[in-house]
Design a protein around this motif. Structure first.
Motif, mmCIF file in Angstrom:
data_model
loop_
_atom_site.group_PDB
_atom_site.id
_atom_site.type_symbol
_atom_site.label_atom_id
_atom_site.label_comp_id
_atom_site.label_asym_id
_atom_site.label_seq_id
_atom_site.Cartn_x
_atom_site.Cartn_y
_atom_site.Cartn_z
ATOM 1 N N ILE A 1 0.910 -1.076 0.148
ATOM 2 C CA ILE A 1 -0.153 0.273 0.061
ATOM 3 C C ILE A 1 0.975 1.317 -0.056
ATOM 4 O O ILE A 1 1.889 1.468 0.823
ATOM 5 C CB ILE A 1 -1.011 0.068 1.247
ATOM 6 C CG1 ILE A 1 -1.693 -1.159 1.228
ATOM 7 C CG2 ILE A 1 -1.819 1.312 1.295
ATOM 8 C CD1 ILE A 1 -2.668 -1.390 2.316
ATOM 9 N N GLN A 2 0.816 1.973 -0.858
ATOM 10 C CA GLN A 2 1.429 3.317 -1.234
ATOM 11 C C GLN A 2 0.694 4.383 -0.706
ATOM 12 O O GLN A 2 -0.198 4.812 -1.701
ATOM 13 C CB GLN A 2 2.210 3.495 -2.405
ATOM 14 C CG GLN A 2 3.151 2.138 -3.005
ATOM 15 C CD GLN A 2 3.539 2.172 -4.339
ATOM 16 O OE1 GLN A 2 4.020 3.357 -4.854
ATOM 17 N NE2 GLN A 2 3.422 1.250 -5.086
ATOM 18 N N VAL A 3 0.948 5.006 0.588
ATOM 19 C CA VAL A 3 0.068 6.226 1.049
ATOM 20 C C VAL A 3 0.724 7.204 1.538
ATOM 21 O O VAL A 3 0.219 7.880 2.243
ATOM 22 C CB VAL A 3 -1.098 5.407 1.827
ATOM 23 C CG1 VAL A 3 -0.224 5.119 3.076
ATOM 24 C CG2 VAL A 3 -2.036 6.316 2.166
ATOM 25 N N GLY A 4 2.190 7.423 1.461
ATOM 26 C CA GLY A 4 3.016 8.541 1.812
ATOM 27 C C GLY A 4 3.111 8.295 3.222
ATOM 28 O O GLY A 4 3.426 7.165 3.874
ATOM 29 N N SER A 5 2.852 9.437 4.027
ATOM 30 C CA SER A 5 3.093 9.161 5.360
ATOM 31 C C SER A 5 1.809 8.802 6.326
ATOM 32 O O SER A 5 2.088 8.827 7.579
ATOM 33 C CB SER A 5 3.294 11.003 5.973
ATOM 34 O OG SER A 5 4.348 11.456 5.436
ATOM 35 N N TYR A 6 0.809 8.338 5.815
ATOM 36 C CA TYR A 6 -0.314 7.831 6.510
ATOM 37 C C TYR A 6 -0.106 6.310 6.863
ATOM 38 O O TYR A 6 0.750 5.852 6.330
ATOM 39 C CB TYR A 6 -1.564 7.909 5.750
ATOM 40 C CG TYR A 6 -2.001 9.407 5.499
ATOM 41 C CD1 TYR A 6 -2.457 10.178 6.370
ATOM 42 C CD2 TYR A 6 -1.700 9.940 4.319
ATOM 43 C CE1 TYR A 6 -2.583 11.549 6.182
ATOM 44 C CE2 TYR A 6 -1.820 11.174 3.997
ATOM 45 C CZ TYR A 6 -2.323 12.079 5.021
ATOM 46 O OH TYR A 6 -2.758 13.471 4.672
ATOM 47 N N GLU A 7 -0.711 5.998 7.928
ATOM 48 C CA GLU A 7 -0.631 4.863 8.692
ATOM 49 C C GLU A 7 -1.347 3.836 7.863
ATOM 50 O O GLU A 7 -2.521 3.895 7.361
ATOM 51 C CB GLU A 7 -1.084 4.579 10.018
ATOM 52 C CG GLU A 7 -0.952 3.316 10.753
ATOM 53 C CD GLU A 7 -1.213 3.287 11.987
ATOM 54 O OE1 GLU A 7 -1.556 2.087 12.742
ATOM 55 O OE2 GLU A 7 -1.660 4.109 12.598
ATOM 56 N N SER A 8 -0.815 2.545 7.315
ATOM 57 C CA SER A 8 -1.293 1.455 6.585
ATOM 58 C C SER A 8 -1.176 0.004 7.114
ATOM 59 O O SER A 8 0.065 0.023 7.771
ATOM 60 C CB SER A 8 -0.977 1.480 5.110
ATOM 61 O OG SER A 8 0.207 1.434 4.857
ATOM 62 N N SER A 9 -1.890 -0.761 6.865
ATOM 63 C CA SER A 9 -1.630 -2.020 7.215
ATOM 64 C C SER A 9 -2.336 -3.163 6.418
ATOM 65 O O SER A 9 -3.326 -3.094 5.415
ATOM 66 C CB SER A 9 -2.147 -2.578 8.615
ATOM 67 O OG SER A 9 -3.563 -2.429 8.764
ATOM 68 N N ILE A 10 -1.600 -4.346 5.977
ATOM 69 C CA ILE A 10 -1.940 -5.581 5.048
ATOM 70 C C ILE A 10 -2.445 -6.645 6.244
ATOM 71 O O ILE A 10 -1.701 -6.777 7.109
ATOM 72 C CB ILE A 10 -0.776 -6.022 4.192
ATOM 73 C CG1 ILE A 10 -0.648 -4.707 3.346
ATOM 74 C CG2 ILE A 10 -1.478 -7.017 3.417
ATOM 75 C CD1 ILE A 10 0.330 -5.182 2.146
ATOM 76 N N GLU A 11 -3.797 -7.014 5.803
ATOM 77 C CA GLU A 11 -4.156 -8.272 6.872
ATOM 78 C C GLU A 11 -4.736 -9.322 6.095
ATOM 79 O O GLU A 11 -4.779 -9.308 4.881
ATOM 80 C CB GLU A 11 -5.459 -7.591 7.986
ATOM 81 C CG GLU A 11 -4.834 -6.393 8.590
ATOM 82 C CD GLU A 11 -5.533 -5.181 8.184
ATOM 83 O OE1 GLU A 11 -6.279 -5.074 7.530
ATOM 84 O OE2 GLU A 11 -5.021 -4.007 8.623
ATOM 85 N N ASP A 12 -4.834 -10.448 6.737
ATOM 86 C CA ASP A 12 -5.501 -11.653 6.238
ATOM 87 C C ASP A 12 -4.620 -12.243 5.000
ATOM 88 O O ASP A 12 -5.229 -12.517 4.030
ATOM 89 C CB ASP A 12 -6.881 -11.385 5.822
ATOM 90 C CG ASP A 12 -7.711 -12.646 5.568
ATOM 91 O OD1 ASP A 12 -7.065 -13.827 6.079
ATOM 92 O OD2 ASP A 12 -8.612 -12.660 4.792
ATOM 93 N N ASN A 13 -3.558 -12.251 5.200
ATOM 94 C CA ASN A 13 -2.505 -12.798 3.939
ATOM 95 C C ASN A 13 -2.613 -12.027 2.857
ATOM 96 O O ASN A 13 -2.737 -12.773 1.774
ATOM 97 C CB ASN A 13 -2.729 -14.410 3.996
ATOM 98 C CG ASN A 13 -2.302 -14.837 4.979
ATOM 99 O OD1 ASN A 13 -1.216 -14.867 6.137
ATOM 100 N ND2 ASN A 13 -3.124 -15.997 5.722
#
Length: 649
Positions: A396-408
């Motif tokens: 996920i490319q979102v700059g300075s914002y927090e992101s996460s990838i879940e569920d494999n």
């Protein structure tokens, strides 16, 4: 609006202050605020005070339970209780042959906030027409406004009403602001700098509404609260201007202590306006919080070490269900501590501005409050999921914002904080697309890639809304000829933005390590790659602006001395702007790259600032003014749109 109605409105304010006085706040208290203990009734229209025999101004309704609400279809036309966000999805290409895999397939999710409703609410029109408002009438009006929001609102996602609301609803259907300004008054601010800062602060005061609150913190070697958090009614505005006029410069620079004092003002609030922020300005190096400056180069490379001076209240608030409180920082002049100021803004979710030309400090403040006075969504969170098991979310490319990838790799989340009216956010999701044994069944052989939705809190109604979910599908035919593959300009544009922002960040690290030549090579390669992009070749304005930004940074990195004085701060401000997609001031004016990502509310406020008479020597040559240095004229719309004028001698 007639002068009679404006006078009637002042009667409303004065009567409400009288109510506060007899409720125990102390009529003669110098720090008396306009807050009332009245809360909005629950949004089912019930009236918990009718027939109870209790004073409606002392009743607080319990927050209602959570339930699912969905926003309406009328984007940009809702009442204040139904702010809307618009979601759109763009695939990198429209089709991939079913027999071929794709290791990197990009999908752009575009998010845009609605325009703010600048019409007056019926409640405010009624209050303005009254000659006298009693305590009972005032309570009835606040109840009527609450019921009106229900009638005009759309379906909701959750009822998250808080206990104490501002007594004057929301001017122009926006949420009122709690603003704390933390100002450097060290010895280096003496003379013109301090005068310009006073002018800029006077502009801020005059552009806050009676529902907004302001506090002023001054710091040098130590920090002191000069003005408590108080509503900008006429008396509060006058008191704030007097406190600002009394600022004097002396001592060293203790940024950490100033920030702690400002944080404490917001932490200790008994009542809260829905939107809160800190504006922190400094012109020097922190000589207290970070210890010996001999370690500066190493700390600037590591960056994160600076974050220890940010109070935990500002960094951990979201973990405890509190609304984000961003710190917007301003480096004033060429000698400020850019790395510290940038890190403070990054940790708190704010922005960093570099005020190179001292005369533009008022414009920089204007741009910032133009955004803060138009917040339409808080706690914005974007959720993505895919229904096809073999599709994998890689990044996920979102700059300075927090992101996460879940569920494999089956789902992802992005936390975007708060949005100003008409502000936009763009997120790039990168997928791994599998080979299929045969084309998908159905019309067009389409395969769904993702579903996205967004939840957010409306700061006016304090309700949580959910957008209507959006899906994206691509075609998986037998074959796709290479000449039929068209790359989306929208995707390519945002890819350019993030690549350039990353290149700027990496070039700064090289320059901090004294590798100016390496930084220049990196920037040159980024510029060449940008020029070869499809978006740039099509004349895309953002891509052209990014090229110009790279050239500007190369000039500011001509040598080590130039970088230290004018390059580092500029780069950090550009980095803050591009990674957050939010306007920051950098360079010699707000008319250059500072215009990137400006919202209409920001533009309006900056134009208002630039029409104000300032000393000719205080502005850049391109914006000279005819007024003498002995006076400054502040012209702004009043609460109901009629201009007023305040002359400060």
């Amino acid at each position: 609006m007639s002068s009679t109605n404006r006078e009637n409105l002042e009667v409303v304010y004065n009567q409400t202050e009288f109510v506060r006085g007899i409720e125990g706040s102390g009529r003669d208290s110098p720090i008396r605020e306009l807050d009332s203990s009245v809360s909005e009734t629950t949004l089912n229209g019930s009236d918990n005070t009718r027939g109870s025999g209790k004073d409606p101004l002392t009743i607080e309704d319990k927050p209602a339970g959570r339930e699912i609400w969905e926003q309406s279809e009328n984007f940009g036309q809702q009442s204040s209780s139904a702010t809307k966000l618009e979601l759109k999805c763009h695939a990198e290409t429209s089709s991939i042959a079913y027999s071929k895999p794709c290791e990197s397939f990009t999908v752009l999710v575009h998010l845009k906030a609605a325009a703010i409703n600048r019409k007056q609410t019926p409640l405010l029109n009624k209050i303005a027409a009254l000659d006298v408002v009693s305590r009972e009438n005032y309570a009835n009006f606040t109840r009527e406004e609450s019921e009106l929001n229900v009638e005009q609102g759309s379906k909701h996602v959750a009822d998250n009403t808080v206990g104490v609301q501002s007594p004057f609803a929301y001017p122009c259907s926006r949420a009122p602001l709690d603003l704390v300004t933390v100002l450097d008054v060290s010895g280096s601010m003496a003379g013109t700098k301090l005068l310009l800062l006073k002018h800029a602060m006077a502009f801020v005061v005059q552009n806050l509404s009676p529902a907004d609150r302001l506090s002023v913190i001054a710091f040098s070697s130590t920090a002191k609260r000069l003005f408590p958090l108080r509503r900008m009614v006429p008396e509060g505005r006058q008191a704030a201007l007097q406190a600002i006029d009394a600022l004097i410069s002396t001592g060293g620079t203790n940024i950490g202590e100033g920030l702690r004092k400002g944080s404490k003002v917001l932490k200790d609030r008994r009542e809260h306006n829905p939107v809160a922020s800190i504006m922190l300005l400094s012109d020097g190096q922190d000589t207290y919080s970070m210890g010996a400056r001999g370690r500066l180069p190493q700390l600037q490379v590591q960056g994160v070490n600076y974050r220890r001076i940010v109070p935990g209240f500002l960094t951990h608030g979201l973990q405890h269900g509190q609304v984000q409180i961003p710190v917007h920082t301003f480096g004033f002049g060429a000698d400020h501590d850019a790395a510290t100021m940038h890190s403070i803004s990054e940790v708190s979710g704010g922005t960093f501005s570099f005020i190179q030309a001292e005369g533009t400090v008022q414009d920089a403040f204007a741009q910032c409050i133009g955004g803060l006075l138009s917040v339409v969504a808080q706690d914005v969170q974007l959720s993505m999921s895919t229904n096809m098991q073999r599709i994998e979310l890689k990044s996920i490319q979102v700059g300075s914002y927090e992101s996460s990838i879940e569920d494999n790799g089956r789902s992802g989340t992005v936390k975007l904080g708060y949005l100003y009216a008409e502000e936009e956010r763009d997120i790039l999701f990168e997928f791994k697309i599998p080979v299929l044994e045969k084309p998908p069944l159905g019309s067009g052989s389409e395969m769904q890639i993702l579903n996205v939705k967004c939840t957010y809190k409306d700061p006016v109604s304090q309700k949580i809304f959910q957008t209507i979910p959006q899906g994206l599908s691509i075609s998986r035919p037998d074959q796709v000829e290479q000449d039929q593959v068209k790359i989306s300009l929208d995707v390519d544009r945002q890819r350019n933005r993030l690549r350039v922002a990353q290149a700027i960040s990496e070039a700064k690290l090289l320059a901090d390590a004294a590798d100016i030549q390496g930084a220049q090579r990196l920037l040159q390669n980024a510029k060449l790659a940008l020029q070869k992009s499809i978006a740039f070749g099509s004349g895309d304005q953002l891509s052209k602006a990014l090229e110009s930004e790279l050239v500007e940074i190369q000039v500011r990195m001509a040598n080590r001395q130039m970088y230290e004085r004018l390059g580092r701060a500029y780069i950090l401000s550009a980095q803050s702007s591009h990674f957050r997609q939010r306007a920051t001031t950098r360079g010699e004016s707000v008319d250059g790259h500072s215009r990137d990502y400006q919202t209409p509310s920001m533009v309006d406020m900056v134009l208002r600032s630039q029409t104000i008479s300032l000393p000719t020597s205080s502005r850049p040559a391109s914006r000279s003014r005819s007024a003498t240095s002995a006076e400054i004229c502040l012209e702004r719309p009043t609460f109901f749109g009629s201009p007023t004028r305040l002359w400060m001698l």
